[in-house]
Design a protein around this motif. Structure first.
Motif, PDB file in Angstrom:
ATOM      1  N   GLN A  35      15.477  13.526  19.353  1.00  0.00           N
ATOM      2  CA  GLN A  35      16.566  13.126  19.957  1.00  0.00           C
ATOM      3  C   GLN A  35      16.900  11.638  19.688  1.00  0.00           C
ATOM      4  O   GLN A  35      18.230  11.201  19.589  1.00  0.00           O
ATOM      5  N   PHE A  59      24.576   3.919  11.351  1.00  0.00           N
ATOM      6  CA  PHE A  59      24.756   5.185  11.821  1.00  0.00           C
ATOM      7  C   PHE A  59      25.074   6.190  11.045  1.00  0.00           C
ATOM      8  O   PHE A  59      25.743   5.896   9.852  1.00  0.00           O
ATOM      9  N   LEU A  87      21.089  18.104  15.819  1.00  0.00           N
ATOM     10  CA  LEU A  87      21.384  17.477  17.165  1.00  0.00           C
ATOM     11  C   LEU A  87      20.662  18.064  18.387  1.00  0.00           C
ATOM     12  O   LEU A  87      20.723  17.186  19.370  1.00  0.00           O
ATOM     13  N   ILE A 103      23.783  12.462  26.232  1.00  0.00           N
ATOM     14  CA  ILE A 103      24.466  11.590  24.913  1.00  0.00           C
ATOM     15  C   ILE A 103      25.828  11.376  25.628  1.00  0.00           C
ATOM     16  O   ILE A 103      26.632  12.033  25.993  1.00  0.00           O
ATOM     17  N   ARG A 114      28.137   9.692  20.562  1.00  0.00           N
ATOM     18  CA  ARG A 114      27.365   9.949  19.121  1.00  0.00           C
ATOM     19  C   ARG A 114      28.513   9.736  17.984  1.00  0.00           C
ATOM     20  O   ARG A 114      29.734   9.729  18.276  1.00  0.00           O
ATOM     21  N   VAL A 120      22.907   6.599  24.868  1.00  0.00           N
ATOM     22  CA  VAL A 120      22.451   7.801  25.318  1.00  0.00           C
ATOM     23  C   VAL A 120      21.927   7.055  26.966  1.00  0.00           C
ATOM     24  O   VAL A 120      21.521   6.237  27.082  1.00  0.00           O
ATOM     25  N   GLU A 137      22.535   9.448  14.650  1.00  0.00           N
ATOM     26  CA  GLU A 137      23.960   9.928  15.100  1.00  0.00           C
ATOM     27  C   GLU A 137      24.164   9.337  16.584  1.00  0.00           C
ATOM     28  O   GLU A 137      25.119   9.139  16.871  1.00  0.00           O
ATOM     29  N   MET A 138      23.052   8.735  17.183  1.00  0.00           N
ATOM     30  CA  MET A 138      23.237   8.481  18.790  1.00  0.00           C
ATOM     31  C   MET A 138      23.540   6.934  18.604  1.00  0.00           C
ATOM     32  O   MET A 138      23.024   6.092  18.043  1.00  0.00           O
ATOM     33  N   GLU A 170      29.893  19.000  26.314  1.00  0.00           N
ATOM     34  CA  GLU A 170      28.997  17.742  26.421  1.00  0.00           C
ATOM     35  C   GLU A 170      29.613  16.836  27.375  1.00  0.00           C
ATOM     36  O   GLU A 170      29.277  15.565  27.281  1.00  0.00           O
TER      37      GLU A 170
END
Length: 548
Positions: free
Chosen positions: A262, A247, A256, A424, A427, A270, A266-267, A491
């Protein structure tokens, strides 16, 4: 499970796991029972997929927004919608509130689905290694649902067995036992058996399980039943996520929120949404948070509602305190998280009172400077421009800075409420901030500052990198919570962040004028749903402070 319930679960498969072109095509099966189908390899695989479906009714929906956003130091209510009791903490916040009921029911449905899959898997003839991975996925999800329950409701019902008929008895198990018997045990199993990467985007992985266990242990470390190694082990788990799986932080924070980007580096985990499934109506959920954080732009001069600017439901607006958190001369995250300019999408003739020039399509129609930049707008300056300018003192329940993280211009029309963004859950930047918190809990302010500085460096305005950096002396729990707000605003973390750190009441009283008069110490957990109390033989204990 009876046949009717099974059909519902198979239908739920249409809502899960795959995004866009890789969405799984599922075949509806209606002529079998769970007892016969779940004991086959294909039935087990479908049962695992169905366990993901209990993520959808909360995350990305208004229920999840109300319960994680309202009633905190950084968000208060806008003009429209119901469920404002979550901001006001008044008498309406009780066991009869529908979101209290629905969140409890949703997570326990997910748990029962997981229990059914696990219990029936013993009779499935298939490759044992493959079966173990599937069970690890389900145990990850069961731990996820139980973690939501204990962090929302406190002590609760614990069962690791499938409920197949009408059940009128329930236990009240301590959070400590739910952590040890369900959350930690399940995640230890998941970590030992899940792959580093999933074949299908949106399914559980080893780093996702390490992330969740790290967060669970960090949360438990604040409690009276904490174990001495909780913070230390949490740090190790977050270090694994950060270092071991490839990552990486995106170079630009704004990227982001690029809906075409998407599936990025960094994910960690999800809830994926398929545009084709959402647009066709097969997925009745999707991601609706694009609706909730927008001011009423569509009644202003030069503006009408359109897809690009969103459908403004005016649910959540920033507190004054939130708008003090960013130093926009050095930190880009406010500018990348909030919208400042609305361009005219309809023509307007000149006006005389007040005097304003005509607006053509594409001209600036509304400007909200936001905090700390270009805030000097006396009336003489406003009169000299054709567009509307709104500064801090003019904000109200209908007019306020609009968050644009979830704006979804891919919707087929301006009225469509379901969006196709992924939701998300985990992350990489969050892993850094949680590791900083675990390090601070062990009095390692130096390590905590290093993690925070990684996030602040990414957020720096070009040329201001050095100015964003902090020292170990700057790191306190309050600073960490402020940093989490700067990075993760909107978020779905805030209520849980404040509740788990024991700061909900103090910070909300200090910064949320709507909540301040009513919030009490017992509000650190939600009330037990009234329907759970009513349907339990002999009743079920209500959480202290709430009406019985």
């Amino acid at each position: 499970m009876n046949r009717k319930i099974y059909i519902i679960l198979v239908l739920a498969l249409a809502f899960i796991t795959e995004s866009c072109d890789k969405f799984i095509e599922e075949e509806l099966v209606t002529d079998v029972s769970a007892a016969s189908y779940y004991t086959t390899e294909s039935g087990l695989r479908d049962g695992v997929k169905a366990t993901y479906s209990s993520l959808k009714p909360f995350y990305g929906q208004e229920m999840g927004a109300a319960m994680t956003t309202f009633g905190t130091d950084i968000w208060q209510n806008g003009a429209d919608g119901g469920h404002k009791v979550f901001n006001f903490y008044d008498g309406g916040l009780n066991g009869s509130e529908s979101y209290i009921r629905d969140s409890w029911d949703t997570w326990y449905k997910g748990i029962n689905q997981a229990n059914g899959v696990i219990n029936r898997s013993a009779d499935v003839e298939m490759d044992e290694a493959d079966k173990t991975v599937l069970i690890a996925e389900v145990r990850f999800l069961r731990a996820f649902y139980y973690f939501n329950i204990v962090t929302t409701f406190g002590d609760a019902h614990l069962t690791l067995e499938e409920t197949e008929g009408i059940e009128v008895e329930a236990n009240r198990t301590s959070q400590s036992d739910i952590y040890s018997q369900a959350i930690v045990a399940d995640l230890d199993f998941a970590i030992a058996n899940l792959p580093d990467e999933a074949d299908e985007y949106g399914r559980a992985t080893k780093p996702a399980a390490e992330f969740l266990l790290g967060k669970a242990l960090l949360t438990r470390s604040y409690t009276s039943f904490a174990e001495g190694t909780d913070a230390s082990r949490a740090e190790t788990l977050f270090s694994n996520v950060i270092n071991n799986y490839g990552f990486s932080l995106l170079d630009n924070f704004a990227d982001l929120w690029d809906i075409t980007n998407q599936e990025n580096s960094e994910m960690v985990f999800v809830i994926s949404n398929s545009k084709s499934q959402v647009d066709s109506g097969v997925d009745g959920f999707g991601h609706r948070w694009h609706l909730y954080f927008l001011h009423e732009y569509d009644v202003r001069r030069g503006m009408t509602r359109d897809i690009a600017n969103g459908r403004p439901w005016k649910r959540h607006r920033p507190t004054d305190f939130m708008l003090t958190l960013w130093d926009r001369t050095i930190d880009s995250r406010y500018d990348d998280s909030f919208k400042h300019v609305w361009f005219a999408n309809k023509e307007e003739p000149p006006t005389t009172d007040p005097p304003r020039a005509a607006l053509a399509i594409g001209d600036t129609a509304i400007y909200i400077p936001g905090p700390g930049k270009d805030i000097d707008w006396p009336q003489s300056r406003q009169d000299a421009v054709p567009y509307l300018v709104y500064s801090n003192e003019e904000y109200n329940e209908r007019l306020f800075p609009s968050m644009n993280k979830w704006i979804d211009a891919t919707r087929p029309d301006r009225q469509k409420t379901q969006g196709q963004r992924d939701f998300i859950l985990m992350r990489l930047a969050d892993a850094y901030l949680l590791r900083a918190e675990a390090r601070l809990a062990q009095s390692n302010a130096t390590g905590a500052a290093e993690d925070i500085n990684v996030i602040r460096m990414r957020a720096a305005v070009p040329g201001q990198e050095a100015a964003t950096q902090i020292t170990p002396a700057d790191v306190t729990l309050d600073f960490l919570l402020d940093e989490r707000a700067r990075e993760l605003v909107g978020e779905g973390h805030r209520w849980w962040d404040l509740a788990r750190t024991g700061t909900l009441v103090e910070r909300t009283r200090m910064h949320n004028p709507g909540a301040a008069p009513n919030i009490q110490d017992y509000h650190i957990v939600r009330p037990i749903p009234q329907n759970q109390i009513d349907r339990t033989l002999g009743g079920y204990p209500q959480n202290p402070g709430y009406p019985q």
